[in-house]
Design a protein around this motif. Structure first.
Motif, PDB file in Angstrom:
ATOM      1  N   SER A   1     -50.458 -77.886 128.545  1.00 27.83           N
ATOM      2  CA  SER A   1     -50.597 -79.168 129.235  1.00 27.83           C
ATOM      3  C   SER A   1     -50.145 -78.985 130.668  1.00 27.83           C
ATOM      4  CB  SER A   1     -49.751 -80.247 128.535  1.00 27.83           C
ATOM      5  OG  SER A   1     -48.385 -79.889 128.572  1.00 27.83           O
ATOM      6  N   GLY A   2     -50.426 -79.995 131.485  1.00 29.61           N
ATOM      7  CA  GLY A   2     -50.017 -79.931 132.884  1.00 29.61           C
ATOM      8  C   GLY A   2     -50.931 -79.105 133.756  1.00 29.61           C
TER       9      GLY A   2
ATOM     10  N   THR B   1     -46.811 -51.188 130.089  1.00 28.56           N
ATOM     11  CA  THR B   1     -47.046 -52.541 129.601  1.00 28.56           C
ATOM     12  C   THR B   1     -48.338 -52.490 128.797  1.00 28.56           C
ATOM     13  OG1 THR B   1     -45.897 -53.553 131.457  1.00 28.56           O
ATOM     14  CG2 THR B   1     -47.474 -54.933 130.269  1.00 28.56           C
ATOM     15  N   TRP B   2     -48.247 -52.776 127.505  1.00 26.78           N
ATOM     16  CA  TRP B   2     -49.394 -52.691 126.597  1.00 26.78           C
ATOM     17  C   TRP B   2     -50.065 -54.053 126.513  1.00 26.78           C
ATOM     18  CZ3 TRP B   2     -51.538 -48.411 124.717  1.00 26.78           C
ATOM     19  CH2 TRP B   2     -52.504 -48.536 123.717  1.00 26.78           C
ATOM     20  N   VAL B   3     -51.369 -54.094 126.732  1.00 18.86           N
ATOM     21  CA  VAL B   3     -52.124 -55.350 126.798  1.00 18.86           C
ATOM     22  C   VAL B   3     -52.767 -55.658 125.445  1.00 18.86           C
ATOM     23  CG1 VAL B   3     -53.977 -56.576 127.979  1.00 18.86           C
ATOM     24  CG2 VAL B   3     -52.548 -54.950 129.245  1.00 18.86           C
ATOM     25  N   HIS B   4     -52.545 -56.898 124.967  1.00 20.64           N
ATOM     26  CA  HIS B   4     -53.023 -57.324 123.657  1.00 20.64           C
ATOM     27  C   HIS B   4     -54.211 -58.283 123.701  1.00 20.64           C
ATOM     28  CE1 HIS B   4     -49.830 -55.567 121.119  1.00 20.64           C
ATOM     29  NE2 HIS B   4     -49.195 -55.560 122.269  1.00 20.64           N
ATOM     30  N   TRP B   5     -54.371 -59.023 124.800  1.00 19.43           N
ATOM     31  CA  TRP B   5     -55.472 -59.997 124.863  1.00 19.43           C
ATOM     32  C   TRP B   5     -55.730 -60.340 126.314  1.00 19.43           C
ATOM     33  CZ3 TRP B   5     -55.286 -65.430 122.096  1.00 19.43           C
ATOM     34  CH2 TRP B   5     -56.572 -65.788 121.667  1.00 19.43           C
ATOM     35  N   VAL B   6     -57.017 -60.442 126.663  1.00 18.79           N
ATOM     36  CA  VAL B   6     -57.440 -60.802 128.020  1.00 18.79           C
ATOM     37  C   VAL B   6     -58.573 -61.820 127.902  1.00 18.79           C
ATOM     38  CG1 VAL B   6     -58.441 -59.940 130.185  1.00 18.79           C
ATOM     39  CG2 VAL B   6     -56.842 -58.496 128.904  1.00 18.79           C
ATOM     40  N   LEU B   7     -58.335 -63.028 128.399  1.00 20.56           N
ATOM     41  CA  LEU B   7     -59.352 -64.085 128.418  1.00 20.56           C
ATOM     42  C   LEU B   7     -59.435 -64.671 129.825  1.00 20.56           C
ATOM     43  CD1 LEU B   7     -58.426 -66.168 125.221  1.00 20.56           C
ATOM     44  CD2 LEU B   7     -60.221 -64.441 125.430  1.00 20.56           C
ATOM     45  N   TYR B   8     -60.627 -65.083 130.220  1.00 19.45           N
ATOM     46  CA  TYR B   8     -60.769 -65.756 131.515  1.00 19.45           C
ATOM     47  C   TYR B   8     -61.941 -66.720 131.479  1.00 19.45           C
ATOM     48  CZ  TYR B   8     -64.407 -62.271 132.691  1.00 19.45           C
ATOM     49  OH  TYR B   8     -65.535 -61.477 132.701  1.00 19.45           O
ATOM     50  N   ASN B   9     -62.006 -67.551 132.505  1.00 15.51           N
ATOM     51  CA  ASN B   9     -62.995 -68.634 132.596  1.00 15.51           C
ATOM     52  C   ASN B   9     -62.884 -69.625 131.440  1.00 15.51           C
ATOM     53  OD1 ASN B   9     -63.870 -67.711 135.032  1.00 15.51           O
ATOM     54  ND2 ASN B   9     -65.791 -66.864 134.309  1.00 15.51           N
ATOM     55  N   ILE B  10     -61.650 -69.797 130.958  1.00 13.22           N
ATOM     56  CA  ILE B  10     -61.392 -70.865 129.983  1.00 13.22           C
ATOM     57  C   ILE B  10     -61.575 -72.179 130.748  1.00 13.22           C
ATOM     58  CG2 ILE B  10     -59.673 -71.918 128.462  1.00 13.22           C
ATOM     59  CD1 ILE B  10     -58.255 -69.093 128.474  1.00 13.22           C
ATOM     60  N   PRO B  11     -62.355 -73.114 130.233  1.00 13.57           N
ATOM     61  CA  PRO B  11     -62.578 -74.373 130.957  1.00 13.57           C
ATOM     62  C   PRO B  11     -61.261 -75.130 131.178  1.00 13.57           C
ATOM     63  CG  PRO B  11     -64.034 -74.222 129.044  1.00 13.57           C
ATOM     64  CD  PRO B  11     -63.082 -73.074 128.960  1.00 13.57           C
ATOM     65  N   PRO B  12     -61.103 -75.760 132.346  1.00 14.20           N
ATOM     66  CA  PRO B  12     -59.859 -76.474 132.630  1.00 14.20           C
ATOM     67  C   PRO B  12     -59.653 -77.699 131.740  1.00 14.20           C
ATOM     68  CG  PRO B  12     -61.452 -76.883 134.354  1.00 14.20           C
ATOM     69  CD  PRO B  12     -62.049 -75.833 133.459  1.00 14.20           C
ATOM     70  N   THR B  13     -60.692 -78.140 131.059  1.00 13.11           N
ATOM     71  CA  THR B  13     -60.582 -79.275 130.139  1.00 13.11           C
ATOM     72  C   THR B  13     -60.045 -78.858 128.772  1.00 13.11           C
ATOM     73  OG1 THR B  13     -62.896 -78.952 129.547  1.00 13.11           O
ATOM     74  CG2 THR B  13     -62.411 -80.607 131.250  1.00 13.11           C
ATOM     75  N   ALA B  14     -60.057 -77.568 128.488  1.00 13.70           N
ATOM     76  CA  ALA B  14     -59.530 -77.062 127.215  1.00 13.70           C
ATOM     77  C   ALA B  14     -58.014 -77.243 127.209  1.00 13.70           C
ATOM     78  CB  ALA B  14     -59.894 -75.598 127.021  1.00 13.70           C
ATOM     79  N   THR B  15     -57.454 -77.533 126.052  1.00 12.35           N
ATOM     80  CA  THR B  15     -56.011 -77.727 125.936  1.00 12.35           C
ATOM     81  C   THR B  15     -55.381 -76.826 124.878  1.00 12.35           C
ATOM     82  OG1 THR B  15     -56.334 -79.520 124.347  1.00 12.35           O
ATOM     83  CG2 THR B  15     -56.133 -80.136 126.679  1.00 12.35           C
ATOM     84  N   ARG B  16     -56.221 -75.994 124.241  1.00 12.66           N
ATOM     85  CA  ARG B  16     -55.670 -75.169 123.169  1.00 12.66           C
ATOM     86  C   ARG B  16     -56.603 -74.028 122.793  1.00 12.66           C
ATOM     87  NH1 ARG B  16     -58.120 -76.477 118.295  1.00 12.66           N
ATOM     88  NH2 ARG B  16     -56.346 -75.825 117.044  1.00 12.66           N
ATOM     89  N   LEU B  17     -56.039 -73.042 122.128  1.00 11.84           N
ATOM     90  CA  LEU B  17     -56.789 -72.005 121.426  1.00 11.84           C
ATOM     91  C   LEU B  17     -56.332 -72.094 119.978  1.00 11.84           C
ATOM     92  CD1 LEU B  17     -56.469 -68.973 123.884  1.00 11.84           C
ATOM     93  CD2 LEU B  17     -58.479 -70.416 123.496  1.00 11.84           C
ATOM     94  N   PRO B  18     -57.267 -72.131 119.031  1.00 15.54           N
ATOM     95  CA  PRO B  18     -56.872 -72.300 117.635  1.00 15.54           C
ATOM     96  C   PRO B  18     -56.260 -71.033 117.041  1.00 15.54           C
ATOM     97  CG  PRO B  18     -59.226 -71.954 117.771  1.00 15.54           C
ATOM     98  CD  PRO B  18     -58.721 -72.031 119.185  1.00 15.54           C
ATOM     99  N   HIS B  19     -55.571 -71.203 115.929  1.00 14.24           N
ATOM    100  CA  HIS B  19     -55.089 -70.082 115.121  1.00 14.24           C
ATOM    101  C   HIS B  19     -56.291 -69.198 114.789  1.00 14.24           C
ATOM    102  CE1 HIS B  19     -53.126 -68.173 111.600  1.00 14.24           C
ATOM    103  NE2 HIS B  19     -54.322 -68.293 111.071  1.00 14.24           N
ATOM    104  N   GLY B  20     -56.157 -67.889 114.987  1.00 15.28           N
ATOM    105  CA  GLY B  20     -57.237 -66.971 114.639  1.00 15.28           C
ATOM    106  C   GLY B  20     -58.464 -67.108 115.513  1.00 15.28           C
ATOM    107  N   ALA B  21     -58.272 -67.363 116.788  1.00 14.85           N
ATOM    108  CA  ALA B  21     -59.407 -67.571 117.699  1.00 14.85           C
ATOM    109  C   ALA B  21     -60.247 -66.301 117.837  1.00 14.85           C
ATOM    110  CB  ALA B  21     -58.916 -68.022 119.070  1.00 14.85           C
ATOM    111  N   THR B  22     -61.471 -66.383 117.382  1.00 15.08           N
ATOM    112  CA  THR B  22     -62.443 -65.300 117.562  1.00 15.08           C
ATOM    113  C   THR B  22     -63.349 -65.686 118.723  1.00 15.08           C
ATOM    114  OG1 THR B  22     -63.985 -66.361 116.060  1.00 15.08           O
ATOM    115  CG2 THR B  22     -62.440 -64.765 115.091  1.00 15.08           C
ATOM    116  N   ALA B  23     -64.233 -64.815 119.121  1.00 14.94           N
ATOM    117  CA  ALA B  23     -65.144 -65.104 120.229  1.00 14.94           C
ATOM    118  C   ALA B  23     -65.894 -66.412 119.985  1.00 14.94           C
ATOM    119  CB  ALA B  23     -66.119 -63.947 120.430  1.00 14.94           C
TER     120      ALA B  23
END
Length: 157
Positions: A34-35, A61-83
């Motif tokens: 939020s915010g 530093t080991w990288v586990h996840w990289v996401l971008y261009n998530i819409p600014p209206t989104a407020t969450r990623l669900p449990h077990g988010a797949t593509a």
């Protein structure tokens, strides 16, 4: 208003449940935020471990996840988010397991910290064709409005 990042799976500096690690189902934890500033055009998420391979003597530093261009209206990623479960328009980068997906904690020794970093950007990035963390960070330079961080820990049993 301040950008905040939380999870129902673990609290700040709390232990990440095994189901989100290589010792469980290895699925992403649910994340909520939020915010988001009103002039945000997209969000980016990087999950990494600065304690690899050994917290007593970290080397990378080991990288586990990289996401971008998530819409600014989104407020969450669900449990077990797949593509397929990511918000529309979200693009995935490549983690250090050489996968365009979430790969959970799997520390070889000791208790590691896992930083979940959410960035609000003033632009929608071009398709970077599966960037790694460094390439995404270069593309984000000069575009970060603010960021939030959620840290979880994990040690193999």
């Amino acid at each position: 208003m301040t950008l905040t990042l939380t999870s129902q799976a673990f609290r700040q500096n709390g232990e990440i449940p095994a189901q989100h690690t290589c010792q469980g189902a290895d699925v992403s934890p649910p994340l909520e935020w939020s915010g988001v500033p009103p002039n945000t055009k997209s969000l980016a998420l990087i999950v990494d471990d600065p304690d690899a391979p050994d917290p007593a003597a970290p080397k990378i530093t080991w990288v586990h996840w990289v996401l971008y261009n998530i819409p600014p209206t989104a407020t969450r990623l669900p449990h077990g988010a797949t593509a397929q479960a990511l918000p529309g328009g979200t693009l995935e980068g490549i983690n250090d397991f050489r996968r365009a997906a979430y790969s959970g904690p799997c520390p070889p020794v000791g208790r590691h910290r896992y930083f979940h970093k959410l960035y609000a950007l003033d632009t929608v990035l071009p398709d970077l064709k599966g960037p790694n963390k460094a390439a995404l960070e270069r593309a984000m330079q000069g575009h970060v409005l603010t960021h939030a961080e959620l840290i979880g820990t994990y040690q193999k049993r």
